[in-house]
Design an enzyme around this catalytic site. Sequence first.
Site, PDB file in Angstrom:
ATOM      1  N   GLU A   1      -2.520  -6.165  -0.117  1.00 50.88           N
ATOM      2  CA  GLU A   1      -1.221  -6.522   0.483  1.00 50.88           C
ATOM      3  C   GLU A   1      -0.659  -5.337   1.252  1.00 50.88           C
ATOM      4  O   GLU A   1       0.545  -5.131   1.300  1.00 50.88           O
ATOM      5  CB  GLU A   1      -0.226  -7.004  -0.572  1.00 50.88           C
ATOM      6  CG  GLU A   1      -0.515  -6.590  -1.985  1.00 50.88           C
ATOM      7  CD  GLU A   1      -0.280  -5.111  -2.279  1.00 50.88           C
ATOM      8  OE1 GLU A   1      -1.199  -4.323  -2.009  1.00 50.88           O
ATOM      9  OE2 GLU A   1       0.809  -4.770  -2.790  1.00 50.88           O
TER      10      GLU A   1
ATOM     11  N   ASP B   1       3.753  -2.230   2.464  1.00 52.96           N
ATOM     12  CA  ASP B   1       3.127  -2.767   1.246  1.00 52.96           C
ATOM     13  C   ASP B   1       4.116  -3.720   0.560  1.00 52.96           C
ATOM     14  O   ASP B   1       5.302  -3.399   0.405  1.00 52.96           O
ATOM     15  CB  ASP B   1       2.765  -1.600   0.308  1.00 52.96           C
ATOM     16  CG  ASP B   1       1.978  -2.057  -0.906  1.00 52.96           C
ATOM     17  OD1 ASP B   1       0.753  -1.823  -0.939  1.00 52.96           O
ATOM     18  OD2 ASP B   1       2.589  -2.656  -1.832  1.00 52.96           O
ATOM     19  N   ILE B   2       3.602  -4.886   0.167  1.00 56.79           N
ATOM     20  CA  ILE B   2       4.473  -5.872  -0.498  1.00 56.79           C
ATOM     21  C   ILE B   2       4.847  -5.350  -1.888  1.00 56.79           C
ATOM     22  O   ILE B   2       4.001  -4.811  -2.601  1.00 56.79           O
ATOM     23  CB  ILE B   2       3.770  -7.243  -0.615  1.00 56.79           C
ATOM     24  CG1 ILE B   2       3.387  -7.755   0.783  1.00 56.79           C
ATOM     25  CG2 ILE B   2       4.655  -8.250  -1.338  1.00 56.79           C
ATOM     26  CD1 ILE B   2       2.695  -9.106   0.786  1.00 56.79           C
TER      27      ILE B   2
HETATM   28  P1  GH3 Z   1       3.808  -2.451  -5.895  1.00 55.94           P
HETATM   29  O1  GH3 Z   1       5.200  -2.888  -5.721  1.00 55.94           O
HETATM   30  O2  GH3 Z   1       3.735  -1.146  -6.625  1.00 55.94           O
HETATM   31  O3  GH3 Z   1       3.053  -2.409  -4.647  1.00 55.94           O
HETATM   32  O4  GH3 Z   1       3.122  -3.499  -6.856  1.00 55.94           O
HETATM   33  P2  GH3 Z   1       2.070  -4.597  -6.521  1.00 55.94           P
HETATM   34  O5  GH3 Z   1       2.042  -5.596  -7.608  1.00 55.94           O
HETATM   35  O6  GH3 Z   1       2.332  -5.146  -5.167  1.00 55.94           O
HETATM   36  O7  GH3 Z   1       0.746  -3.753  -6.375  1.00 55.94           O
HETATM   37  P3  GH3 Z   1      -0.625  -3.832  -7.097  1.00 55.94           P
HETATM   38  O8  GH3 Z   1      -1.520  -2.878  -6.323  1.00 55.94           O
HETATM   39  O9  GH3 Z   1      -0.475  -3.558  -8.564  1.00 55.94           O
HETATM   40  O10 GH3 Z   1      -1.113  -5.303  -6.888  1.00 55.94           O
HETATM   41  C1  GH3 Z   1      -1.634  -5.775  -5.712  1.00 55.94           C
HETATM   42  C2  GH3 Z   1      -2.067  -7.188  -5.913  1.00 55.94           C
HETATM   43  O11 GH3 Z   1      -2.506  -7.779  -4.696  1.00 55.94           O
HETATM   44  C3  GH3 Z   1      -3.196  -7.315  -6.876  1.00 55.94           C
HETATM   45  C4  GH3 Z   1      -4.184  -8.291  -6.207  1.00 55.94           C
HETATM   46  O12 GH3 Z   1      -4.514  -9.349  -7.048  1.00 55.94           O
HETATM   47  C5  GH3 Z   1      -3.391  -8.817  -5.045  1.00 55.94           C
HETATM   48  N1  GH3 Z   1      -4.245  -9.128  -3.897  1.00 55.94           N
HETATM   49  C6  GH3 Z   1      -5.088  -8.306  -3.254  1.00 55.94           C
HETATM   50  N2  GH3 Z   1      -5.675  -8.959  -2.246  1.00 55.94           N
HETATM   51  C7  GH3 Z   1      -5.219 -10.227  -2.264  1.00 55.94           C
HETATM   52  C8  GH3 Z   1      -5.485 -11.391  -1.449  1.00 55.94           C
HETATM   53  O13 GH3 Z   1      -6.258 -11.396  -0.506  1.00 55.94           O
HETATM   54  N3  GH3 Z   1      -4.797 -12.524  -1.756  1.00 55.94           N
HETATM   55  C9  GH3 Z   1      -3.909 -12.556  -2.804  1.00 55.94           C
HETATM   56  N4  GH3 Z   1      -3.282 -13.703  -3.030  1.00 55.94           N
HETATM   57  N5  GH3 Z   1      -3.681 -11.494  -3.569  1.00 55.94           N
HETATM   58  C10 GH3 Z   1      -4.299 -10.340  -3.319  1.00 55.94           C
HETATM   59 MG    MG Z   2       2.246  -3.841  -3.474  1.00 51.77          MG
HETATM   60 MG    MG Z   3      -0.805  -2.064  -2.531  1.00 52.18          MG
END
Ligand code: GH3
Ligand code: MG
Ligand code: MG
Length: 386
Positions: free
Chosen positions: A295, A252-253
């Site tokens: 992500e 996970d990113i």
């Molecule tokens: P953590 O270190 O705890 O994983 O924090 P985080 O910010 O990576 O995790 P969080 O789950 O809060 O946020 C995930 C984000 O990923 C939110 C959403 O907007 C973004 N995201 C989800 N799918 C996509 C996509 O297909 N493209 C892009 N650019 N962003 C995406």
């Molecule tokens: Mg993340």
């Molecule tokens: Mg996540």
Amino acid sequence: MTVFTKTIPDYQGTSQDSALIRDLTAENEQLRETLKNLLEQATHNHQVMRRHQAFDLQVVGASGFTELIGSIVQTLPLIAELDVVTLTLLDHGGDIHRVLQNLGVDFNCYPNLLFVENEAELGNLPLASHQASMGLFNAQQHRQLFPADLTTPASVAIVPLLRNKRLIGSLNLGSRDPARFTANLGTDFIEHMASIIAISLENVISNELLKYISLTDPLTGVHNRRFFDRRLLEEIGRARRQGYPLACMYIDIDFFKQINDTVGHQGGDDVLRELATRIKAELRLSDALARFGGEEFVVLLIDANSTSACMVAERIRLGIANQPFKLRTGRYCDVTVSIGVATLCDLGGTERNKPIETIAQNFLELADHALYEAKEYGRNRVVCTK
Ligand code: GH3
Ligand code: MG
Ligand code: MG
């Protein structure tokens, strides 16, 4: 056909009569010989027709691309007594080739299958007129349809494959016999065969494209969760039968929301694509990589114990953290990931009698929990559970 049988009366005649009888007997024998040859020819034609009907059914009933290609390039030469058959597919943009490759088709196994991206690559063949052409093999004209590592024919039939009046490729038939295909030979039979092949080809290609779309993440081109869930069950079954360990990674990113906020959603998408490429670069062909959503990526490592899985996870983590990601805007972006690793080493022991679905669910939960810990401990790290 009517056959006349001449009955010679039992009669003692003159020497003229004897000569007549000899002539009639000779003629009779000749007629019998002709009849025998015609019957043999009719039987042969009947057998050829039966074989072609069976071939038509085999082609129409092919369940997938590789089965269909096998029928065309392997069965057709046998039933039609040809020395070489190749198939050219017109593949604008190379999409068909790419999708089939991603679905695991090994094109090295199909030297008789040729892809061209546009009609010009078919050379100066009269395919544009949508007519079959037959005649002596001419290297300048036909070599690209019969590559040098296959049998070089003496005469050829090049038959366009058409769907709704659109050229989708060509069926290329070759014989060592220079008299087999001549310019004045009727084309009805060959064109009938080509139309059945064209319909079947379009059908299996559409099915393969649908399969690909349903199992692939459109943004990154890696597999999706549907594919992974199916594959995981198969692999657990196989690993249990053959007694080797499996490992699973949740990747996970870190702070991806912030990355999106900084470089925009498009930039975030670039990061996801590049991340998939970097993870893939560290895996073996037999391993499976899927994007589970957002992500989060999941990897299944085949025949990997805890030590080797943690080494691979650490390599992935470092490969991401040590090299900034270049976005399409030219901007660079630092990215880190957290990785949770779980292994299944005891499939033949306590796990032997558990349902595969339960084992799969527990396995994924363990890796997910390890990822949660990696986040809790500060991110940009690997946590392995036993
Ligand atoms: P953590 O270190 O705890 O994983 O924090 P985080 O910010 O990576 O995790 P969080 O789950 O809060 O946020 C995930 C984000 O990923 C939110 C959403 O907007 C973004 N995201 C989800 N799918 C996509 C996509 O297909 N493209 C892009 N650019 N962003 C995406
Ligand atoms: Mg993340
Ligand atoms: Mg996540």
